[in-house]
Design a protein around this motif. Structure first.
Motif, PDB file in Angstrom:
ATOM      1  N   LEU A  18       0.850  -1.186   0.000  1.00 18.95           N
ATOM      2  CA  LEU A  18       0.000   0.000   0.000  1.00 18.95           C
ATOM      3  C   LEU A  18       0.886   1.236   0.000  1.00 18.95           C
ATOM      4  CD1 LEU A  18      -1.496  -2.331   1.834  1.00 18.95           C
ATOM      5  CD2 LEU A  18      -3.129  -0.509   2.286  1.00 18.95           C
ATOM      6  N   TRP A  21      -1.500   7.124   1.102  1.00 23.05           N
ATOM      7  CA  TRP A  21      -2.929   7.189   1.423  1.00 23.05           C
ATOM      8  C   TRP A  21      -3.408   8.576   1.847  1.00 23.05           C
ATOM      9  CZ3 TRP A  21      -1.483   2.748   5.001  1.00 23.05           C
ATOM     10  CH2 TRP A  21      -1.175   3.167   6.294  1.00 23.05           C
ATOM     11  N   SER A 277      -3.873   4.281  -1.847  1.00 24.68           N
ATOM     12  CA  SER A 277      -4.822   3.381  -1.193  1.00 24.68           C
ATOM     13  C   SER A 277      -6.127   4.067  -0.807  1.00 24.68           C
ATOM     14  CB  SER A 277      -4.191   2.790   0.079  1.00 24.68           C
ATOM     15  OG  SER A 277      -2.941   2.224  -0.189  1.00 24.68           O
ATOM     16  N   TYR A 290      -4.463  -1.503  -4.166  1.00 24.11           N
ATOM     17  CA  TYR A 290      -3.232  -1.993  -3.549  1.00 24.11           C
ATOM     18  C   TYR A 290      -2.894  -3.312  -4.226  1.00 24.11           C
ATOM     19  CZ  TYR A 290      -5.879  -5.304  -0.575  1.00 24.11           C
ATOM     20  OH  TYR A 290      -6.683  -6.314  -0.117  1.00 24.11           O
TER      21      TYR A 290
END
Length: 326
Positions: A18, A21, A277, A290
């Motif tokens: 990942l 974010w 993500s 991801y």
């Protein structure tokens, strides 16, 4: 000393990757904290990023990752927007929601080093996720090649990377390309010390028969990145990889899936970038995803494959994407 025959060896290892974010918020932040380069970052968040990145999508990704029962989770940085102390605290909560420090291995991104921040207000909040594996560092040969582990509760500083974790056949090396930069610049640099350590540890891990996965925030391939956002000593890193080799290099930064190859000693090395993500999908190529990797031992080395899982706005959940990443 870590020897292959002394380790618990499963038939295969699965891990998730990942990145980027950016699921913290700048809402309600005191104007006193928005100074210098942070002004431009706050404007970017206000106009764009707060609409593109949603904590609910990250939470859906976390639930999906946990449902897969992967062996390890790798995160290649940019958890914050402008490196505010409140963002580091919130991202620490998100890391805990993703998994334990033993399960999750993290490196910082350029947004996590947006401006200089005292360690106690910044990376120390993530210390357990950034640190290397104490069992690996107990190996005298490994310890001689890497900086000592920092004290408990302290994150490694830039000068103390690379970091290393070993799980079964999998050796994961964390690089730090995150450095403070001037306004409108988002590039990174490893520096000669980090590159020297990397070459030494890659060579040693190869001699131990381990599958070497290198984590870095910035892209490694030599094309496709403007200078202001590039890895500024990328050529030096590619030279190290050409001499010492690796089985896989993972990165973030671009918020889209990228698959490239760089030279290795005997065969090209795959370099794979993952989308954010938490991205709502401002562009089709930037829809939240991801990647899930499977490493299988085979004669003379390893077979590495990867699949993507993407966010579906209708179901508000992640699911498989048709076609393999790698």
């Amino acid at each position: 000393m870590i020897r292959l025959e002394e380790m618990h060896l499963s038939a295969e290892i699965r891990f998730a990757h990942l990145s980027d974010w950016h699921a913290t918020t700048l809402s309600g932040v005191s104007p006193k904290l928005i100074r210098g380069k942070r002004i431009s970052g706050w404007v970017s968040w206000k106009l764009k990023r707060r609409h593109y990145h949603q904590a609910a999508i990250l939470e859906a990704a976390q639930r999906d990752v946990r449902s897969l029962d992967v062996d390890r989770i790798l995160v290649t940085g940019d958890l914050t927007h402008i490196s505010l102390p409140s963002e580091f605290r919130r991202a620490a909560e998100q890391l805990r929601d993703l998994g334990s420090p033993d399960e999750v291995f993290l490196i910082p991104g350029n947004h996590d080093c947006y401006v200089p921040v005292p360690a106690k207000d910044g990376w120390d909040h993530w210390a357990a996720y950034l640190r290397g594996d104490s069992e690996a560092y107990a190996d005298p040969e490994i310890a001689s090649l890497l900086a000592p582990l920092p004290k408990e509760g302290e994150a490694p500083s830039y000068e103390e990377f690379p970091t290393l974790r070993v799980h079964g056949r999998l050796a994961t090396i964390g690089l730090c390309s995150a450095i403070p930069t001037s306004v409108f610049r988002a590039g990174g640099m490893l520096g000669p010390t980090q590159l020297e350590r990397l070459e030494g540890v890659l060579t040693l891990l190869k001699s131990r028969g381990l599958c070497r996965v290198v984590m870095i925030h910035h892209p490694v391939a030599m094309h496709g990145e403007p200078e202001r956002r590039a890895l500024w000593d990328g050529e030096a890193l590619r030279e190290v990889l050409a001499r010492a080799g690796a089985e896989l290099v993972l990165h973030g930064h671009k918020h889209r899936r990228l698959v490239n190859w760089v030279d290795g000693p005997s065969a090209p090395i795959p370099v794979v970038g993952v989308p954010s993500s938490s991205e709502v999908g401002s562009q089709p190529s930037k829809r939240a995803q991801y990647h899930v990797y499977t490493v299988r031992p085979e004669a003379g080395g390893y077979a590495v494959s990867a699949d993507a899982r993407a966010y579906n706005a209708e179901s508000k959940a992640f699911g498989p994407v048709e076609g393999a990443v790698l």
